[in-house]
Design a protein around this motif. Structure first.
Motif, PDB file in Angstrom:
ATOM      1  N   MET A  13      -0.827  14.026  -3.869  1.00 49.03           N
ATOM      2  CA  MET A  13       0.069  14.402  -4.034  1.00 49.03           C
ATOM      3  C   MET A  13      -0.032  15.548  -5.663  1.00 49.03           C
ATOM      4  O   MET A  13      -0.250  14.957  -6.764  1.00 49.03           O
ATOM      5  CB  MET A  13      -0.068  13.133  -5.679  1.00 49.03           C
ATOM      6  N   PRO A  14      -0.128  16.483  -4.811  1.00 49.04           N
ATOM      7  CA  PRO A  14      -0.022  17.869  -5.883  1.00 49.04           C
ATOM      8  C   PRO A  14       1.202  17.755  -7.112  1.00 49.04           C
ATOM      9  O   PRO A  14       2.218  17.599  -6.121  1.00 49.04           O
ATOM     10  CB  PRO A  14       0.525  18.749  -4.998  1.00 49.04           C
ATOM     11  N   GLY A  15       0.994  18.648  -8.103  1.00 46.13           N
ATOM     12  CA  GLY A  15       2.300  18.628  -8.875  1.00 46.13           C
ATOM     13  C   GLY A  15       2.435  17.716 -10.046  1.00 46.13           C
ATOM     14  O   GLY A  15       3.435  17.770 -11.156  1.00 46.13           O
ATOM     15  N   ALA A  72      -0.885   6.461 -10.233  1.00 47.52           N
ATOM     16  CA  ALA A  72      -1.235   5.490  -9.824  1.00 47.52           C
ATOM     17  C   ALA A  72       0.301   4.677  -9.328  1.00 47.52           C
ATOM     18  O   ALA A  72      -0.058   3.546  -8.855  1.00 47.52           O
ATOM     19  CB  ALA A  72      -1.736   4.745 -11.476  1.00 47.52           C
ATOM     20  N   ALA A  73       1.640   4.706  -9.964  1.00 48.38           N
ATOM     21  CA  ALA A  73       2.641   3.980  -9.402  1.00 48.38           C
ATOM     22  C   ALA A  73       2.900   3.669  -8.372  1.00 48.38           C
ATOM     23  O   ALA A  73       2.624   3.037  -7.489  1.00 48.38           O
ATOM     24  CB  ALA A  73       4.025   4.540  -9.767  1.00 48.38           C
ATOM     25  N   PRO A  85      -5.516   5.162   1.380  1.00 51.97           N
ATOM     26  CA  PRO A  85      -6.105   6.574   0.063  1.00 51.97           C
ATOM     27  C   PRO A  85      -5.390   7.125  -0.499  1.00 51.97           C
ATOM     28  O   PRO A  85      -4.198   8.012   1.225  1.00 51.97           O
ATOM     29  CB  PRO A  85      -7.399   6.636   1.150  1.00 51.97           C
ATOM     30  N   LEU A  86      -4.955   7.279  -1.215  1.00 49.81           N
ATOM     31  CA  LEU A  86      -3.704   8.448  -2.162  1.00 49.81           C
ATOM     32  C   LEU A  86      -4.934   9.897  -2.489  1.00 49.81           C
ATOM     33  O   LEU A  86      -6.099   9.410  -3.009  1.00 49.81           O
ATOM     34  CB  LEU A  86      -3.322   8.004  -3.138  1.00 49.81           C
ATOM     35  N   ALA A  99      -9.712   9.150 -11.090  1.00 51.87           N
ATOM     36  CA  ALA A  99     -10.785   8.215 -10.156  1.00 51.87           C
ATOM     37  C   ALA A  99     -10.153   6.603  -9.982  1.00 51.87           C
ATOM     38  O   ALA A  99     -10.006   5.902  -9.479  1.00 51.87           O
ATOM     39  CB  ALA A  99     -11.659   8.614 -10.303  1.00 51.87           C
ATOM     40  N   ALA A 100     -10.342   6.378 -11.493  1.00 50.82           N
ATOM     41  CA  ALA A 100     -10.213   5.270 -12.085  1.00 50.82           C
ATOM     42  C   ALA A 100      -9.217   3.989 -11.271  1.00 50.82           C
ATOM     43  O   ALA A 100      -9.261   3.439 -10.722  1.00 50.82           O
ATOM     44  CB  ALA A 100     -10.747   5.143 -13.613  1.00 50.82           C
ATOM     45  N   PRO A 101      -7.722   4.373 -11.739  1.00 53.21           N
ATOM     46  CA  PRO A 101      -6.813   3.778 -11.745  1.00 53.21           C
ATOM     47  C   PRO A 101      -6.111   3.976 -10.109  1.00 53.21           C
ATOM     48  O   PRO A 101      -5.750   3.239  -9.954  1.00 53.21           O
ATOM     49  CB  PRO A 101      -5.844   4.070 -12.712  1.00 53.21           C
ATOM     50  N   CYS A 102      -6.244   5.277  -9.749  1.00 54.79           N
ATOM     51  CA  CYS A 102      -5.218   5.054  -8.201  1.00 54.79           C
ATOM     52  C   CYS A 102      -6.009   6.102  -7.436  1.00 54.79           C
ATOM     53  O   CYS A 102      -5.839   5.945  -6.676  1.00 54.79           O
ATOM     54  CB  CYS A 102      -4.825   7.011  -9.066  1.00 54.79           C
ATOM     55  N   ALA A 103      -6.721   6.773  -7.335  1.00 52.37           N
ATOM     56  CA  ALA A 103      -6.787   8.320  -6.556  1.00 52.37           C
ATOM     57  C   ALA A 103      -8.351   7.802  -5.873  1.00 52.37           C
ATOM     58  O   ALA A 103      -9.552   7.379  -6.515  1.00 52.37           O
ATOM     59  CB  ALA A 103      -7.780   9.405  -7.265  1.00 52.37           C
ATOM     60  N   ARG A 104      -8.125   7.585  -4.692  1.00 48.55           N
ATOM     61  CA  ARG A 104      -9.949   7.339  -3.529  1.00 48.55           C
ATOM     62  C   ARG A 104     -10.424   9.342  -3.322  1.00 48.55           C
ATOM     63  O   ARG A 104     -11.359   9.274  -3.286  1.00 48.55           O
ATOM     64  CB  ARG A 104      -8.744   6.325  -2.552  1.00 48.55           C
TER      65      ARG A 104
END
Length: 92
Positions: A1-3, A11-12, A20-21, A36-41
């Motif tokens: 999700m660049p930007g 995370a939304a 995976p995001l 990494a914690a809440p959102c990105a894989r």
């Protein structure tokens, strides 16, 4: 999700995604742990390595020209060749 750089905004969409995001790390954005914690894989570096390489090259040339050692020390030829030979050990 660049930007996107706000961890909450990144995370939304993960609440409804089934895949995976991927997010793009930026120097002025959140630290890797925050992403990494809440959102990105997966966290990509995008052009960051390409943009920092010339800066490191110039700093090394200036150090050598000034009679100093390069910092951090450069990898040896053997260390750089290890991945090509299947040796995955890291020494730098």
């Amino acid at each position: 999700m660049p930007g996107l750089s706000d961890p909450a905004a990144i995370a939304a969409p993960t609440r409804t995604l089934t895949v995976p995001l991927n997010v793009l790390h930026t120097p002025d954005g959140p630290a890797l742990a925050q992403l990494a914690a809440p959102c990105a894989r997966r966290v990509g570096l995008g052009p960051l390595l390409h943009r920092t390489a010339p800066v490191a090259a110039v700093a090394t040339a200036r150090a050598v020209r000034g009679g100093e050692s390069a910092e951090p020390p450069a990898a040896t030829h053997a260390e750089v060749q290890r991945p090509a030979t299947g040796d995955r050990r890291r020494s730098w």
